[in-house]
Design a protein around this motif. Structure first.
Motif, PDB file in Angstrom:
ATOM      1  N   LEU A   1      45.431  34.262 -18.999  1.00  0.00           N
ATOM      2  CA  LEU A   1      46.469  35.002 -18.176  1.00  0.00           C
ATOM      3  C   LEU A   1      46.638  36.406 -18.519  1.00  0.00           C
ATOM      4  O   LEU A   1      46.743  37.251 -17.582  1.00  0.00           O
ATOM      5  N   LEU A   2      47.106  36.572 -19.718  1.00  0.00           N
ATOM      6  CA  LEU A   2      47.436  37.931 -20.187  1.00  0.00           C
ATOM      7  C   LEU A   2      46.331  38.858 -20.066  1.00  0.00           C
ATOM      8  O   LEU A   2      46.465  40.136 -20.112  1.00  0.00           O
ATOM      9  N   LYS A   3      44.995  38.260 -20.122  1.00  0.00           N
ATOM     10  CA  LYS A   3      43.722  39.265 -19.886  1.00  0.00           C
ATOM     11  C   LYS A   3      43.818  39.600 -18.512  1.00  0.00           C
ATOM     12  O   LYS A   3      43.316  40.770 -18.231  1.00  0.00           O
ATOM     13  N   TRP A   4      44.003  38.913 -17.554  1.00  0.00           N
ATOM     14  CA  TRP A   4      43.924  39.322 -16.152  1.00  0.00           C
ATOM     15  C   TRP A   4      45.254  39.704 -15.477  1.00  0.00           C
ATOM     16  O   TRP A   4      44.957  40.634 -14.393  1.00  0.00           O
ATOM     17  N   GLU A   5      46.478  39.291 -15.547  1.00  0.00           N
ATOM     18  CA  GLU A   5      47.424  39.753 -15.009  1.00  0.00           C
ATOM     19  C   GLU A   5      47.921  41.274 -15.288  1.00  0.00           C
ATOM     20  O   GLU A   5      47.571  41.892 -16.088  1.00  0.00           O
ATOM     21  N   ASN A   6      48.704  42.119 -14.543  1.00  0.00           N
ATOM     22  CA  ASN A   6      49.218  43.230 -14.427  1.00  0.00           C
ATOM     23  C   ASN A   6      50.499  43.464 -14.048  1.00  0.00           C
ATOM     24  O   ASN A   6      51.345  42.558 -13.706  1.00  0.00           O
ATOM     25  N   GLU A   7      50.781  44.813 -14.235  1.00  0.00           N
ATOM     26  CA  GLU A   7      52.204  45.096 -13.638  1.00  0.00           C
ATOM     27  C   GLU A   7      52.753  44.583 -12.146  1.00  0.00           C
ATOM     28  O   GLU A   7      53.885  44.079 -11.825  1.00  0.00           O
ATOM     29  N   THR A   8      51.770  44.472 -11.381  1.00  0.00           N
ATOM     30  CA  THR A   8      51.872  44.182  -9.966  1.00  0.00           C
ATOM     31  C   THR A   8      51.567  42.661  -9.501  1.00  0.00           C
ATOM     32  O   THR A   8      51.612  42.259  -8.310  1.00  0.00           O
ATOM     33  N   SER A   9      51.207  41.958 -10.739  1.00  0.00           N
ATOM     34  CA  SER A   9      50.854  40.612 -10.208  1.00  0.00           C
ATOM     35  C   SER A   9      52.132  39.685 -10.179  1.00  0.00           C
ATOM     36  O   SER A   9      53.259  39.982 -10.460  1.00  0.00           O
ATOM     37  N   LEU A  10      51.788  38.648  -9.595  1.00  0.00           N
ATOM     38  CA  LEU A  10      53.090  37.517  -9.385  1.00  0.00           C
ATOM     39  C   LEU A  10      52.535  36.356 -10.438  1.00  0.00           C
ATOM     40  O   LEU A  10      51.223  35.975 -10.015  1.00  0.00           O
ATOM     41  N   VAL A  11      53.415  35.877 -11.206  1.00  0.00           N
ATOM     42  CA  VAL A  11      52.823  35.185 -12.172  1.00  0.00           C
ATOM     43  C   VAL A  11      53.806  33.639 -12.098  1.00  0.00           C
ATOM     44  O   VAL A  11      54.895  33.638 -12.125  1.00  0.00           O
ATOM     45  N   VAL A  12      53.128  32.575 -12.365  1.00  0.00           N
ATOM     46  CA  VAL A  12      53.741  31.433 -12.423  1.00  0.00           C
ATOM     47  C   VAL A  12      53.492  30.739 -13.520  1.00  0.00           C
ATOM     48  O   VAL A  12      52.265  30.345 -13.845  1.00  0.00           O
ATOM     49  N   PHE A  13      54.478  29.913 -14.173  1.00  0.00           N
ATOM     50  CA  PHE A  13      54.158  29.064 -15.463  1.00  0.00           C
ATOM     51  C   PHE A  13      54.748  27.928 -15.285  1.00  0.00           C
ATOM     52  O   PHE A  13      56.085  27.893 -15.090  1.00  0.00           O
ATOM     53  N   PHE A  14      54.218  26.798 -15.023  1.00  0.00           N
ATOM     54  CA  PHE A  14      54.702  25.620 -14.928  1.00  0.00           C
ATOM     55  C   PHE A  14      54.304  24.525 -15.527  1.00  0.00           C
ATOM     56  O   PHE A  14      53.125  24.215 -16.051  1.00  0.00           O
ATOM     57  N   TYR A  15      55.495  23.929 -16.144  1.00  0.00           N
ATOM     58  CA  TYR A  15      55.032  22.551 -17.084  1.00  0.00           C
ATOM     59  C   TYR A  15      55.979  21.475 -16.691  1.00  0.00           C
ATOM     60  O   TYR A  15      57.301  21.369 -16.465  1.00  0.00           O
ATOM     61  N   SER A  16      55.065  20.127 -16.479  1.00  0.00           N
ATOM     62  CA  SER A  16      55.808  18.876 -16.304  1.00  0.00           C
ATOM     63  C   SER A  16      55.337  18.092 -17.553  1.00  0.00           C
ATOM     64  O   SER A  16      54.184  17.659 -17.466  1.00  0.00           O
TER      65      SER A  16
END
Length: 275
Positions: free
Chosen positions: A91-106
């Motif tokens: 994720l850190l490799k591909w996202e940038n300032e204008t990204s929308l990011v979701v981290f989900f854990y169940s």
């Protein structure tokens, strides 16, 4: 009681998993979805956290326009500690300032004493002397300190965190690590820091997952809920939370269960977060 094998700060794993090479022409939306019901061995299994993650995967694609190759879905035996940390590196490799990011854990939550976590280099910074953790398939505790350190590397200015586990309200440390100037961060949790969350067989989801994801987002029953809710055909993060919060508390009261009160931490209480 669940006894994770280790709390290991140094298991970093540099993109050894064969995650897809994403198409960067697609919408700049990214997600890591983790759901674990079938844990290593027989004594720690749950019913439906994997269904939470699969359902969120389908909702992100079908309702919110996420590209399949912009999502890492880790369920059950695929969700080892190494795979989870590798996914964050991806994720850190591909996202940038204008990204929308979701981290989900169940899945399972775990409380580790700071005597244990500090012995492998984590700070002693909790008022109650306890670090909250998520638990990988292979029964490693991944503490909030490690998640904070990894996810605070995100460049994205729009981050949504979802934790459906016991003690998940204690993941506010991760929220605080990300909640810096110029970022919009929302954290929703299945319960408060010292509470348990529920997995309900007949719902085919966890309790929080059912009302937040299935009814709230997938069926769009949460549209218009909350202080800023607007009935516009698109369910926001806040709308889904307020819908789930009301219905989880009603379910708990109806069946005489111990309190399990969802929590939300929102860096911008005046504007809803659209996925």
């Amino acid at each position: 009681m669940l006894s994770p094998k280790d709390v290991n700060k140094n298991e970093k794993g540099k993109a050894r998993n064969k995650f897809s090479l994403p198409d960067l022409s697609k919408p700049n939306k990214w997600a890591i979805l983790i759901g674990i019901a079938d844990y290593e061995g027989k004594s720690n299994d749950l019913w439906h956290p994997d269904e939470d993650a699969r359902e969120m995967y389908n909702v992100l694609i079908n309702k919110y326009g996420f590209a399949r190759d912009h999502i890492i879905l880790l369920t059950n035996k695929k969700a080892t500690a190494k795979a989870i940390l590798n996914a964050i590196d991806w994720l850190l490799k591909w996202e940038n300032e204008t990204s929308l990011v979701v981290f989900f854990y169940s899945g399972h939550g775990y409380n580790a004493s700071e005597e244990e976590t500090s012995s492998v280099g984590y700070p002693v910074d909790e008022v109650d002397g306890v670090d909250e953790c998520i638990v990988s398939y292979d029964l490693y505790a991944i503490p909030d300190d490690l998640l904070s350190a990894k996810l605070s590397e995100l460049d994205s200015r729009n981050v949504f965190l979802w934790f459906g586990s016991c003690f998940s309200g204690g993941m506010d440390d991760v929220y605080r690590a990300l909640n810096v100037k110029m970022k919009t961060v929302v954290l929703t949790t299945a319960c408060q820091e010292h509470q348990l969350s529920y997995d309900v067989l007949r719902l085919r989801n966890t309790l929080f997952g059912y009302y937040c994801i299935d009814e709230g987002m997938k069926q769009e029953m949460a549209d218009g809920y909350g202080n800023n809710g607007v009935i516009d055909g698109t369910v926001t993060v806040e709308e889904a939370f307020y819908y789930a919060d009301q219905h989880v508390n009603a379910f708990v009261q109806l069946y005489g269960l111990d309190f399990s009160d969802p929590e939300m931490f929102d860096s911008d209480v005046n504007t809803d977060f659209y996925l």
